[in-house]
Design a protein around this motif. Structure first.
Motif, PDB file in Angstrom:
ATOM      1  N   TYR A   8      36.948  37.331  37.971  1.00  0.00           N
ATOM      2  CA  TYR A   8      37.781  37.714  37.607  1.00  0.00           C
ATOM      3  C   TYR A   8      36.935  37.128  36.100  1.00  0.00           C
ATOM      4  O   TYR A   8      36.258  35.590  36.207  1.00  0.00           O
ATOM      5  CB  TYR A   8      38.993  36.484  36.988  1.00  0.00           C
ATOM      6  N   THR A   9      35.999  38.034  34.916  1.00  0.00           N
ATOM      7  CA  THR A   9      36.045  37.657  34.222  1.00  0.00           C
ATOM      8  C   THR A   9      36.399  38.196  32.874  1.00  0.00           C
ATOM      9  O   THR A   9      37.836  39.430  32.345  1.00  0.00           O
ATOM     10  CB  THR A   9      34.597  38.214  33.730  1.00  0.00           C
ATOM     11  N   ASP A  10      36.489  38.015  31.849  1.00  0.00           N
ATOM     12  CA  ASP A  10      36.899  38.319  30.285  1.00  0.00           C
ATOM     13  C   ASP A  10      36.221  38.934  29.714  1.00  0.00           C
ATOM     14  O   ASP A  10      36.211  39.776  28.927  1.00  0.00           O
ATOM     15  CB  ASP A  10      37.162  36.919  28.618  1.00  0.00           C
ATOM     16  N   ASP A  11      34.926  39.235  30.222  1.00  0.00           N
ATOM     17  CA  ASP A  11      34.224  40.641  29.196  1.00  0.00           C
ATOM     18  C   ASP A  11      33.904  42.154  30.016  1.00  0.00           C
ATOM     19  O   ASP A  11      33.490  42.676  30.259  1.00  0.00           O
ATOM     20  CB  ASP A  11      32.352  39.876  29.754  1.00  0.00           C
ATOM     21  N   SER A  14      41.129  44.153  32.274  1.00  0.00           N
ATOM     22  CA  SER A  14      41.687  43.461  33.558  1.00  0.00           C
ATOM     23  C   SER A  14      43.055  44.442  33.028  1.00  0.00           C
ATOM     24  O   SER A  14      43.103  44.228  31.731  1.00  0.00           O
ATOM     25  CB  SER A  14      41.408  42.258  33.218  1.00  0.00           C
ATOM     26  N   GLN A  21      39.118  42.266  39.680  1.00  0.00           N
ATOM     27  CA  GLN A  21      37.665  42.869  39.072  1.00  0.00           C
ATOM     28  C   GLN A  21      36.643  42.931  40.215  1.00  0.00           C
ATOM     29  O   GLN A  21      36.006  43.898  40.168  1.00  0.00           O
ATOM     30  CB  GLN A  21      37.669  41.842  38.001  1.00  0.00           C
ATOM     31  N   PRO A  39      36.488  45.508  26.554  1.00  0.00           N
ATOM     32  CA  PRO A  39      37.676  44.561  27.626  1.00  0.00           C
ATOM     33  C   PRO A  39      38.501  44.096  25.999  1.00  0.00           C
ATOM     34  O   PRO A  39      39.339  42.583  26.813  1.00  0.00           O
ATOM     35  CB  PRO A  39      36.645  43.727  28.120  1.00  0.00           C
ATOM     36  N   ASP A  40      37.357  43.411  25.055  1.00  0.00           N
ATOM     37  CA  ASP A  40      38.001  43.418  23.994  1.00  0.00           C
ATOM     38  C   ASP A  40      39.332  43.816  23.013  1.00  0.00           C
ATOM     39  O   ASP A  40      40.435  43.004  23.361  1.00  0.00           O
ATOM     40  CB  ASP A  40      37.030  42.735  22.434  1.00  0.00           C
ATOM     41  N   GLU A  66      29.038  37.721  36.339  1.00  0.00           N
ATOM     42  CA  GLU A  66      30.791  36.554  36.744  1.00  0.00           C
ATOM     43  C   GLU A  66      30.412  35.997  38.100  1.00  0.00           C
ATOM     44  O   GLU A  66      30.657  34.741  38.430  1.00  0.00           O
ATOM     45  CB  GLU A  66      31.605  37.760  36.065  1.00  0.00           C
TER      46      GLU A  66
END
Length: 133
Positions: A8-11, A14, A21, A39-40, A66
């Motif tokens: 999982y990554t915030d980049d 999701s 992911q 993603p933002d 990630e």
């Protein structure tokens, strides 16, 4: 799946949907399909199919990073889904610019529709045998 690890990554985008992911199993990373979603913001990026292809590849690379990999350099297989094969040449040009001399194996298929009505989506497999993730 005792030897598989969820990535999982915030980049990368999701959702609340029931998938990871990416899943790292042994030396292999399986990256879920991504469209051209920022993603933002969670929104589809504006722009032509080339810029959307770049965003898709950014999302794939973020998951590989990630997992301890080296972005697109570790990708060995990609499946490209297009809603219109008329976009093939432009997608191919943008895609080719992102990979080195030995691009990954690839499949490209036309799909009637993709989630969120995007025009391009890709999933990938990466080899992480050299990483420690």
């Amino acid at each position: 799946m005792a030897n598989a690890h969820r990535i999982y990554t915030d980049d990368a985008p999701s959702t609340d949907n029931p998938y990871s992911q990416g899943v790292h199993a042994g030396d292999t990373l399986y990256v879920s399909g991504y469209g051209p979603v920022d993603p933002d913001t969670g929104e589809t990026v504006d722009g032509d199919i080339a810029s959307q292809t770049d965003r898709v590849l950014d999302n794939v690379a973020a998951v590989v990073d990630e997992a301890g990999g080296d972005g697109l350099a570790d990708v060995v297989k990609v499946t490209v889904y297009l809603t219109d094969l008329e976009d093939y040449d432009r997608v191919n040009e943008a895609y080719g610019a992102r990979f080195g001399e030995v691009p990954p194996a690839r499949v490209c298929v036309e799909a009637a529709q993709l989630p969120e009505d995007v025009r391009v989506e890709m999933d990938a497999i990466a080899f992480l045998g050299h990483s420690t993730a």
